[in-house]
Every structure is written in structure tokens, then in C-alpha cells.
Design an enzyme around this catalytic site. Sequence first.
Site, PDB file in Angstrom:
ATOM      1  N   GLY A  12      29.854  57.966  37.801  1.00  0.00           N
ATOM      2  CA  GLY A  12      29.136  57.990  36.534  1.00  0.00           C
ATOM      3  C   GLY A  12      29.314  59.241  35.706  1.00  0.00           C
ATOM      4  N   ASN A  14      31.569  59.668  33.444  1.00  0.00           N
ATOM      5  CA  ASN A  14      31.804  59.213  32.059  1.00  0.00           C
ATOM      6  C   ASN A  14      30.524  58.676  31.428  1.00  0.00           C
ATOM      7  OD1 ASN A  14      34.760  59.378  31.090  1.00  0.00           O
ATOM      8  ND2 ASN A  14      34.913  58.774  33.241  1.00  0.00           N
ATOM      9  N   LYS A  65      32.616  33.802  40.300  1.00  0.00           N
ATOM     10  CA  LYS A  65      32.702  34.835  39.270  1.00  0.00           C
ATOM     11  C   LYS A  65      31.988  34.414  37.983  1.00  0.00           C
ATOM     12  CE  LYS A  65      35.949  37.969  37.053  1.00  0.00           C
ATOM     13  NZ  LYS A  65      36.255  39.209  37.756  1.00  0.00           N
ATOM     14  N   MET A  90      35.207  48.798  38.273  1.00  0.00           N
ATOM     15  CA  MET A  90      36.423  48.469  39.012  1.00  0.00           C
ATOM     16  C   MET A  90      36.547  46.967  39.292  1.00  0.00           C
ATOM     17  SD  MET A  90      37.594  51.435  38.933  1.00  0.00           S
ATOM     18  CE  MET A  90      38.935  51.796  40.059  1.00  0.00           C
ATOM     19  N   ARG A  91      36.316  46.176  38.254  1.00  0.00           N
ATOM     20  CA  ARG A  91      36.366  44.729  38.431  1.00  0.00           C
ATOM     21  C   ARG A  91      36.910  44.112  37.142  1.00  0.00           C
ATOM     22  NH1 ARG A  91      33.847  41.800  42.194  1.00  0.00           N
ATOM     23  NH2 ARG A  91      32.943  43.696  43.021  1.00  0.00           N
ATOM     24  N   HIS A 109      40.996  54.436  31.176  1.00  0.00           N
ATOM     25  CA  HIS A 109      41.847  54.352  32.369  1.00  0.00           C
ATOM     26  C   HIS A 109      42.584  55.684  32.569  1.00  0.00           C
ATOM     27  CE1 HIS A 109      44.169  52.297  35.464  1.00  0.00           C
ATOM     28  NE2 HIS A 109      45.235  52.909  34.983  1.00  0.00           N
TER      29      HIS A 109
HETATM   30  C1  GAR Z   1      37.408  57.413  35.671  1.00  0.00           C
HETATM   31  O1  GAR Z   1      38.378  58.399  35.905  1.00  0.00           O
HETATM   32  C2  GAR Z   1      38.013  56.202  35.011  1.00  0.00           C
HETATM   33  O2  GAR Z   1      39.085  56.515  34.161  1.00  0.00           O
HETATM   34  C3  GAR Z   1      38.472  55.400  36.189  1.00  0.00           C
HETATM   35  O3  GAR Z   1      37.460  55.568  37.142  1.00  0.00           O
HETATM   36  C4  GAR Z   1      36.874  56.866  36.990  1.00  0.00           C
HETATM   37  C5  GAR Z   1      35.371  56.740  37.012  1.00  0.00           C
HETATM   38  O4  GAR Z   1      34.763  58.001  37.082  1.00  0.00           O
HETATM   39  N1  GAR Z   1      38.655  54.040  35.837  1.00  0.00           N
HETATM   40  C6  GAR Z   1      39.617  53.258  36.339  1.00  0.00           C
HETATM   41  O5  GAR Z   1      40.394  53.630  37.191  1.00  0.00           O
HETATM   42  C7  GAR Z   1      39.647  51.842  35.770  1.00  0.00           C
HETATM   43  N2  GAR Z   1      40.808  51.119  36.204  1.00  0.00           N
HETATM   44  P1  GAR Z   1      33.219  58.184  36.753  1.00  0.00           P
HETATM   45  O6  GAR Z   1      32.454  57.164  37.592  1.00  0.00           O
HETATM   46  O7  GAR Z   1      32.923  59.592  37.196  1.00  0.00           O
HETATM   47  O8  GAR Z   1      33.031  57.960  35.294  1.00  0.00           O
END
Ligand code: GAR
Length: 192
Positions: A12, A14, A65, A90-91, A109
Site C-alpha cells: 500500500g 502507492n 470470477k 495483482m489480479r 506497473h
Molecule cells: C508497485 O510497485 C506496483 O507498480 C506493482 O506492485 C507494487 C505495489 O506496491 N504493481 C504490479 O506489479 C502490477 N502488475 P505498493 O503495495 O507498495 O503500492
Amino acid sequence: TNKIAVFASGTGSNFDAIMNAIDEGTLDAEVSLLASDRINAAVIEKAQQRNVDTVVLNPKSFTDKAAFETALLADCQSRNVEWIILAGYMRLIGPTVLNAYPKRIINIHPSLLPAFQGKDAIGQALDKKVKVTGVTVHFVDNGMDTGPIIAQEALSITEDDTKDEVRRKIQAVEHQLYPRVIQTLLTKENAK
Ligand code: GAR
């Protein structure tokens, strides 16, 4: 002020960056919902501490789903959510949610797409020994990290960077880039 939902499965950071930007007034939005598909995700506690409405839906407790996404969608629609922001979710988003929010779902990403789609993009980049990688923000379509690109920022990988160091660099870029891109997008759409 647009109502947004953040979907997240992980730490979390982001989500935090988005919340901080809202607090600082650089992002004009309201996070009406934090939705997670992982009961143990650290992001859930972060959202609760910030008094953000939180739902945790375990895909395994639904028959399929479509049923899972119907519930997720109901949680968004009942809160009048206008935009869905994926932040470490991640889904794959399926047709149930996609069709309800056309061009209104975005993702971040940790690579310069179309390079290194899918899981462990940072590990994939290190395996290939690329010297430049980066971050991409894009619209979500029915593929895995394939939708139209909105913004990208590059960064260098040096010889002695460990995976943790690359991840730190990537996340530092993400935390600046994502709130800024969301703000630009909302402003542009609201002007239409
Ligand atoms: C982030 O680096 C995001 O870019 C990546 O997961 C991380 C989550 O970090 N997303 C992917 O790989 C999507 N395919 P966070 O939970 O600290 O925000």
C-alpha cells in the site's frame, strides 16, 4: 471532487502516496473505497488508519470470477465511484468490472511497458540485465498490462544495484508519478 476506488493487494505504499497527495491538496479526489482481494494485505490497515472505507473480498469464497467481480462492482457503485485506480492489485480485471468502467480504470506497473508484463517485473528486468527500466501508468483493458499508455518515466539500473535498490528507485518514481498522472487525467476528463 471525483470519487475514486483504490484496488490493492499488497503493502500500500502507492495507496499512501495517493492519500498524501490528497492531504497536501495536489490531488483533488476522494478515496471512497479501498478494496483488497487479500485478507492479510498491509494496505488494509493503512486504509483503516486513515478512515477510508475498506472492503476485503476473497475470490475463493465466490463461485466464480463473475460473482466475485459483481460483488466488487456493487461496492464501487453503491459509493458512486467514478474511477478505479489499481495500486499493486495483482489480479486481472474481468469483463464484469471492465464493462461498467470503460476507460475509467488505470494501473501502475513497475516497468517500461510493453517490456516485462505480468508478475515480478523488476526481477524480469534484472534477469535481462537491462540498463534502463521505469514505471508505466496505463488504462486497463482485458489483457495483462496491455492497455493504452498514459505516462512513463525511466530510470537507470547500475551494475551494483541490488533488487531491493531497484525496487526503492521504482517506488520513489511511482509515488511521485501516480498522484500527478491521476490529477491530470481527472482534470482533463472533467473539462470534457
Ligand atoms: C508497485 O510497485 C506496483 O507498480 C506493482 O506492485 C507494487 C505495489 O506496491 N504493481 C504490479 O506489479 C502490477 N502488475 P505498493 O503495495 O507498495 O503500492
